[in-house]
Design an enzyme around this catalytic site. Structure first.
Site: not given
Ligand code: HEM
Length: 723
Positions: A98, A266
């Site tokens: 982010h 993810h």
């Molecule tokens: C395509 C667009 C994306 C959407 C719509 C999206 C959406 C989300 C959402 C809704 C969460 C949950 C946040 C929470 O409730 O804790 C999340 C978590 C996460 N996202 Fe994405 N994401 C996107 C792209 C990415 C990208 C490009 C990365 C990294 C390269 C990424 C890495 C992560 C990680 C590692 C988590 C886990 C956070 C945790 O474990 O606390 N996301 N994402």
């Protein structure tokens, strides 16, 4: 003072007179006034480390020790914010993503290069819920290493080390991002006054993702990219796919990089929505002092990771969310998915059927398992045919997926650092990457004076010399260190054909300069800058001042093969107030565009003023026309622009698209001017500078200040020099 006292305090007749909080700015009465402060952000008064050179200091950082400490932190779960499955990796990666993911290619602003996530609005964005905790978890490490590592570097390194501890072979890491101490005030995040206002407010047609307002790259105010539940919260993976494609493209990512990032992102961690989001306290910026900079207090969490509420979606994507593996693809492509709602009421996709042992464990209770989930954007990777084909390639070749993801992560986290020469530290990868706009080191040992003499005798006019050098250097933007004179990309597509570069004039000048460069053994990039210097020195001499501009040789000439031509499109000027040119169909006021460009070029307000006034009298206007030149001594670096603009013997009259400056008595037209010229006499702040430069005692100051600002522009992108 309690709340009641605060409410009535406005009536108190004494003890006031300072405007000390945002929202009480007296300038709100004139919402269209130019915000010249954008040129003076991050100045020495806000910087408690004035004189400290971070880029030098970080060279002494013990990178191995810092990485060991970060790796240890990942599994050192704290009661005040327990780690899911005892591993903070997912949270740290999301924080880094982010930070970096707010970058947009259109103006190079946003991104992780300044540590701006610590400040509003980003620290309080709805999409950044819980990242306050991630940064606070890093605080003991930041405290330990102090000035040797910036927050900006630390945030991105934490995400990178998180991946390494989860099994990814990363591509490398470059240090060197100096912190800012206050939020940026030049970055436009959207006009909405409400968090998560419907997407429609920033698209002319929300069904056509390309109609999103530029330079924005997120679908709604307060999101980093797309809405995880679907367009405007309505699940539809194909519609979401189109928005993902456009928003990632605006960050400079192609389809393959986008699919790799989403899948690789993810593969680890989870979403958090195990409870009502309405129960959360205010965001960090609006929370009370007892929150100490943290926000979104969760009254139901009681030290349990499993009760966290962040996005409102709930669940992990893979069976083993603390391991970087192929689990995302196994899950997404190995099951059928149906719409469901999280405990917090958010739309998400869950498998129609799944074996118990394939379900991920509860984040804090190893005795329980839960359904995995997918966001609408994850489903887009399966249902959009182009993303699907890319994912199938990844599935067939996991090593290829690892490498593609590692490179995309590296690009994501380094995109706004500029050329590779700016990366510092032991883990800088050797390979040149096309998105770094590589430029070879150019020769330095040639005879500069002799080359200048040849240029002076070449028959090119002062205006041609100055305009060409200006056009070659003006693309530089300090937001992501792209553009500039280094590389001489002005001779390559697409720059050579940009309307604002006057292709015919440019071709003529280059045809003269190229053989001179070759003969002297200099790069063309150096020669173009030297030509501009010759032009400025000639103009100063015509005003009776001898000038010898400083110059550092060594710029290189990039080739077409080193240039990702498509990625240069956003650097095309749509305006250049300095050269009095504006693309015809552009609607924003020229003075606003000028201010924006000056900010990107790293100019101060007085530098902007003196450069504009100087270029006007040198006659380096677009098309070489005399339009807007307030002087009858074109080609001489005089204060005439300022003197004649502020001369009370004149009147200023609108005449069609332009303005006439007429003699007050006779009514005779002395000069024509553009709206932008007249703004320099009408805006109170700009006029104050214009009057300064028009003072009788300041003719020499015009030349001196113009020369200094000119050199700054010409040298701005010299990354091979120690700086
Ligand atoms: C395509 C667009 C994306 C959407 C719509 C999206 C959406 C989300 C959402 C809704 C969460 C949950 C946040 C929470 O409730 O804790 C999340 C978590 C996460 N996202 Fe994405 N994401 C996107 C792209 C990415 C990208 C490009 C990365 C990294 C390269 C990424 C890495 C992560 C990680 C590692 C988590 C886990 C956070 C945790 O474990 O606390 N996301 N994402």
């Amino acid at each position: 003072m309690d709340g009641n006292e605060m409410k009535t305090a406005g009536k108190c007749p004494v003890m006031h007179g300072a405007i000390t909080s945002e929202g009480r700015s007296v300038m709100e009465w004139w919402p269209n006034a130019l915000k010249l402060e954008i040129l003076h952000q991050h100045d020495s008064k806000t910087n408690p480390l004035a004189g400290f050179d971070y880029r030098e200091a970080v060279k002494g950082l013990d990178v191995a020790a810092l990485k060991r400490d970060l790796a240890a932190l990942m599994t050192d779960s704290q009661d005040w914010w327990p780690a899911d499955w005892g591993h903070y990796g997912g949270l740290m990666i999301r924080m880094a993503w982010h930070a970096a993911g707010s970058y947009r290619a259109a103006d190079g602003r946003g991104g992780g290069g300044t540590g701006n996530q610590r400040f509003a609005p980003l620290n309080s964005w709805p999409d950044n819920v819980s990242l306050d905790k991630a940064r606070r978890l890093l605080w003991p490490i930041k405290r330990k290493y102090g000035n040797a590592v910036s927050w900006a570097d630390l945030i991105l390194l934490a995400g990178t080390v998180a991946y390494e501890t989860m099994g990814l072979k990363t591509f490398g890491f470059g240090f060197g991002r100096a912190d800012i101490w206050a939020p940026e005030i030049d970055t436009y995040w959207g006009a909405e006054k409400e968090w998560l206002a419907p997407s429609d407010e920033r698209y002319s047609d929300v069904d056509k993702p390309e109609t999103m307002e530029n330079p924005l790259a997120a679908v709604q105010m307060g999101l980093i990219y797309v809405n995880p539940e679907g367009v405007n919260g309505k699940p539809d993976p194909l519609k979401t796919a189109a928005q993902v494609r456009e928003t990632f493209a605006r960050m400079g990512m192609n389809d393959e990089e986008t699919a790799a990032l989403t899948a690789g992102g993810h593969t680890v961690g989870k979403t958090h929505g195990n409870g009502s989001a309405a129960a959360l306290g205010p965001d960090p910026e609006s929370a009370g002092p007892e929150m100490q900079g943290l926000g979104w207090a969760n009254p139901n969490q009681h030290g349990k990771a499993a009760n966290a509420v962040t996005s409102g979606l709930e669940g992990a994507w893979t069976t083993h969310p603390t391991v970087f593996d192929m689990g995302f693809f196994d899950m997404l492509f190995g099951h059928e998915w149906e719409l469901s709602k999280s405990p917090a009421g958010a739309w998400q996709w869950e498998p129609v059927a799944i074996a118990e042992e394939d379900k991920p464990l509860d984040a804090s209770d190893p005795g329980k398992r839960h359904n995995p989930m997918m966001t609408d954007a994850d489903m887009a990777m399966k249902l959009d045919p182009v993303y699907r084909a890319i994912c199938e390639r990844f599935i067939a070749d996991p090593a290829y997926f690892n490498d593609t993801f590692a490179r995309a992560w590296f690009k994501l986290t380094h995109r706004d650092m500029g050329p590779k020469a700016r990366y510092i530290g032991p883990e800088v990868p050797a390979e040149d990457l096309i998105w770094q706009d590589p430029v070879p080191q150019g020769p330095t040992g040639y005879d500069v004076a002799a080359l200048k003499a040849r240029i002076a005798a070449s028959g090119l006019s002062t205006a041609e010399l100055v305009a060409t050098a200006w056009d070659s250097a003006r693309t530089f933007r300090q937001s992501d260190y792209r553009g500039g004179a280094n590389g001489a990309r002005i001779r390559l597509a697409p720059q050579k054909d940009w309307e604002g570069n006057e292709p015919a004039r440019l071709a003529k000048v280059l045809a003269v300069l190229e053989p001179l460069a070759a003969e002297a053994g200099a790069s063309l990039a150096d020669t173009i800058v030297l030509a501009g210097n010759v032009g400025v020195e000639t103009a100063a001499a015509a005003a009776g001042v001898a000038l010898d501009l400083p110059f550092s040789p060594g710029r290189g000439d990039a080739t077409g093969a080193m240039t990702d031509a498509e990625s240069f499109a956003p650097l095309e000027p749509i305006h250049d107030g300095f050269r009095n040119w504006l693309k015809k169909d552009y609607v924003v006021a020229p003075e606003e565009l000028l201010l924006d460009r000056a900010q990107l070029m790293g100019l101060s307000a007085p530098e902007m003023v003196v450069l504009l006034g100087g270029l006007r009298v040198i006659g380096a206007n677009h098309g070489g026309s005399a339009q807007g030149v307030l002087t009858d001594r074109v080609g001489a670096l005089t204060p005439d622009f300022f003197v004649n603009l502020t001369d009370m013997a004149n009147t200023w009259v609108k005449a069609g698209e332009h303005y006439e400056i007429r003699d007050r008595k006779s009514g005779a037209v002395k000069w024509t001017a553009t709206r932008l010229d007249l703004v320099f006499g009408s805006n109170a702040i700009l006029r104050a500078y214009a009057e300064l430069y028009a003072q009788d005692d300041n003719a020499g100051k015009v030349v001196h200040d113009f020369a200094a600002a000119w050199t700054k522009v010409m040298e701005a992108d010299r990354f091979d020099l120690a700086r």
